[in-house]
Design an enzyme around this catalytic site. Structure first.
Site, PDB file in Angstrom:
ATOM      1  N   SER A  37      -8.514  -4.200  -3.717  1.00 48.51           N
ATOM      2  CA  SER A  37      -9.613  -3.837  -4.629  1.00 48.51           C
ATOM      3  C   SER A  37     -10.712  -3.026  -3.948  1.00 48.51           C
ATOM      4  O   SER A  37     -11.892  -3.176  -4.282  1.00 48.51           O
ATOM      5  CB  SER A  37     -10.191  -5.086  -5.303  1.00 48.51           C
TER       6      SER A  37
ATOM      7  N   ASN B 117      -2.256   4.127  -1.458  1.00 43.74           N
ATOM      8  CA  ASN B 117      -0.929   3.655  -1.867  1.00 43.74           C
ATOM      9  C   ASN B 117      -0.841   3.781  -3.389  1.00 43.74           C
ATOM     10  O   ASN B 117      -1.425   2.985  -4.115  1.00 43.74           O
ATOM     11  CB  ASN B 117      -0.758   2.195  -1.424  1.00 43.74           C
ATOM     12  N   TRP B 118      -0.099   4.780  -3.818  1.00 43.26           N
ATOM     13  CA  TRP B 118      -0.032   5.054  -5.259  1.00 43.26           C
ATOM     14  C   TRP B 118       0.855   4.059  -6.010  1.00 43.26           C
ATOM     15  O   TRP B 118       0.888   4.055  -7.231  1.00 43.26           O
ATOM     16  CB  TRP B 118       0.503   6.466  -5.501  1.00 43.26           C
ATOM     17  N   LYS B 119       1.620   3.272  -5.274  1.00 44.58           N
ATOM     18  CA  LYS B 119       2.565   2.329  -5.889  1.00 44.58           C
ATOM     19  C   LYS B 119       3.470   3.103  -6.868  1.00 44.58           C
ATOM     20  O   LYS B 119       3.774   4.268  -6.605  1.00 44.58           O
ATOM     21  CB  LYS B 119       1.810   1.159  -6.517  1.00 44.58           C
TER      22      LYS B 119
ATOM     23  N   GLY C  43      -5.360  -5.716  -6.635  1.00 46.61           N
ATOM     24  CA  GLY C  43      -5.273  -5.368  -8.047  1.00 46.61           C
ATOM     25  C   GLY C  43      -5.987  -6.337  -8.960  1.00 46.61           C
ATOM     26  O   GLY C  43      -5.808  -6.298 -10.179  1.00 46.61           O
TER      27      GLY C  43
ATOM     28  N   GLU D 111       3.710  -6.931  -2.286  1.00 48.40           N
ATOM     29  CA  GLU D 111       4.544  -6.774  -3.488  1.00 48.40           C
ATOM     30  C   GLU D 111       6.024  -6.717  -3.111  1.00 48.40           C
ATOM     31  O   GLU D 111       6.890  -7.208  -3.852  1.00 48.40           O
ATOM     32  CB  GLU D 111       4.092  -5.530  -4.266  1.00 48.40           C
TER      33      GLU D 111
ATOM     34  N   GLU E 151      -4.234  -7.394   3.935  1.00 48.85           N
ATOM     35  CA  GLU E 151      -4.373  -7.349   2.480  1.00 48.85           C
ATOM     36  C   GLU E 151      -4.252  -8.766   1.905  1.00 48.85           C
ATOM     37  O   GLU E 151      -3.134  -9.258   1.700  1.00 48.85           O
ATOM     38  CB  GLU E 151      -3.279  -6.475   1.870  1.00 48.85           C
TER      39      GLU E 151
ATOM     40  N   HIS F 165       4.543  -4.761   2.489  1.00 41.76           N
ATOM     41  CA  HIS F 165       3.514  -4.944   1.458  1.00 41.76           C
ATOM     42  C   HIS F 165       3.786  -6.248   0.704  1.00 41.76           C
ATOM     43  O   HIS F 165       4.944  -6.608   0.481  1.00 41.76           O
ATOM     44  CB  HIS F 165       3.530  -3.752   0.497  1.00 41.76           C
TER      45      HIS F 165
ATOM     46  N   GLY G  39      -5.276   0.910  -3.272  1.00 43.69           N
ATOM     47  CA  GLY G  39      -4.283   0.984  -4.336  1.00 43.69           C
ATOM     48  C   GLY G  39      -4.824   1.734  -5.537  1.00 43.69           C
ATOM     49  O   GLY G  39      -4.904   2.961  -5.560  1.00 43.69           O
ATOM     50  N   GLY G  40      -5.248   0.991  -6.545  1.00 48.66           N
ATOM     51  CA  GLY G  40      -5.657   1.577  -7.821  1.00 48.66           C
ATOM     52  C   GLY G  40      -6.648   2.719  -7.699  1.00 48.66           C
ATOM     53  O   GLY G  40      -6.512   3.749  -8.383  1.00 48.66           O
TER      54      GLY G  40
HETATM   55  O1  LIG Z   1      -1.689  -1.165  -0.927  1.00 45.49           O
HETATM   56  C1  LIG Z   1      -2.741  -1.348  -1.552  1.00 45.49           C
HETATM   57  C2  LIG Z   1      -3.158  -2.646  -1.958  1.00 45.49           C
HETATM   58  O2  LIG Z   1      -2.120  -3.382  -2.506  1.00 45.49           O
HETATM   59  C3  LIG Z   1      -4.448  -2.719  -2.701  1.00 45.49           C
HETATM   60  O3  LIG Z   1      -4.292  -2.426  -4.052  1.00 45.49           O
HETATM   61  P1  LIG Z   1      -5.632  -2.385  -4.965  1.00 45.49           P
HETATM   62  O4  LIG Z   1      -6.597  -1.484  -4.256  1.00 45.49           O
HETATM   63  O5  LIG Z   1      -5.171  -1.826  -6.269  1.00 45.49           O
HETATM   64  O6  LIG Z   1      -6.142  -3.778  -5.037  1.00 45.49           O
END
Ligand SMILES: O=C[C@H](O)COP(=O)(O)O
Length: 275
Positions: free
Chosen positions: A234, A20-22, A194, A112, A188, A110, A255-256
């Site tokens: 994470s 997930n690149w956000k 994050g 967020e 999650e 999600h 994510g990141g």
């Molecule tokens: O969709 C992915 C998640 O929100 C995890 O994000 P993260 O790996 O940056 O903690």
């Protein structure tokens, strides 16, 4: 790159690693990342683990063109969709629009989106149904905040989110839409997103196992055994093997770390090869 039939680990559930690149990367940067990712992995690794990228809307057409043009063995999808199919909904993107770009997946619910866009359980349920209407597999996110975790009520919290999001669906809809599984669930924990604070393998397995048990109660053991349940929060190469060791953890929503082709490729390798 030719695609073979996936093997049948974990009672037939193919590991899924979704990045997930956000709100990161332009369409040009997206092309570079997908190319680097695919060419870092072997054909066999991409057969064993299903690797998916979830770019911003603005990069989907470019990713589609690259993936289909070069016949790359990666999937792609979007990070959100509207619960509506069309109309005066400024800024929204419909499931039909995503289906026209051949998106296989879409993230729904999600944390967020729930926190920053006030998406409640009813909205999330509407989005799950919109995805299924258009033959797109929703990656349904559930997870608890730190207050709920500290209160020790994370399991009922997550199973309640699951129940609400799947309201009105049949077992067939959970397993038969689109390509492969109808619905993917992602656990999650919000406190691990994050933050660098990853849940322990036992934390991940506890909730993923409880979610599968809840699916079995509502839809039967056969359906529950087909639905893939991911962990997200994470995830990095260094903690992937431990997280994926849980028998009910079928992959990761990353994510990141998915923005770094080398790191994400290593996560995919571990999912494919188990070490
Ligand atoms: O969709 C992915 C998640 O929100 C995890 O994000 P993260 O790996 O940056 O903690």
């Amino acid at each position: 790159m030719a695609r073979r039939q996936p093997p049948a680990p974990r009672e037939g559930r193919r590991p899924l690693i979704a990045g997930n690149w956000k709100m990161h990367l332009t369409h040009l940067e997206a092309i570079g990342l997908v190319q680097k990712l695919v060419f870092s992995l072997t054909e066999k690794q991409l057969d064993v683990a299903e690797v998916v990228v979830l770019p911003p809307f603005t990069a989907l057409r470019s990713v589609q063109t690259l993936v289909t043009g070069d016949q790359l063995a990666v999937g792609y999808g979007a990070q959100d969709l509207s619960a509506q199919d069309s109309g005066a909904y400024t800024g929204e993107v419909s499931g039909g629009m995503l289906a026209a770009l051949a998106c296989r997946y879409v993230v729904v619910g999600h944390s967020e989106r729930r926190a920053l866009h006030a998406e409640d359980d009813a909205v999330v349920a509407g989005k799950v149904q919109a995805a299924l209407r258009h033959g797109i597999t929703p990656i349904l996110c559930v997870g608890e905040g730190l207050d709920v975790r500290r209160a020790g009520t994370h399991v009922p919290h997550c199973t309640a989110q699951l129940d609400a999001a799947l309201e009105g669906l049949s077992a067939e809809q959970l397993t038969a839409a689109g390509e492969g599984t109808g619905v993917v669930v992602a656990y999650e924990p919000v406190w691990a997103i994050g933050t660098g604070e990853v849940a322990t393998p036992d934390d991940a397995q506890e909730v993923c196992g409880a979610l599968r048990s809840r699916l079995a109660e509502r839809f039967g053991a056969e359906t529950a055994g087909i639905v893939r349940i991911l962990y997200g929060g994470s995830v990095k190469a260094a903690n992937t093997a431990g997280i994926l060791a849980g028998p009910d953890v079928d992959g990761a929503l990353v994510g990141g770390a998915s923005l770094d082709a080398d790191e994400f490729a290593q996560i995919c390798r571990i999912a494919a090869e188990g070490s």
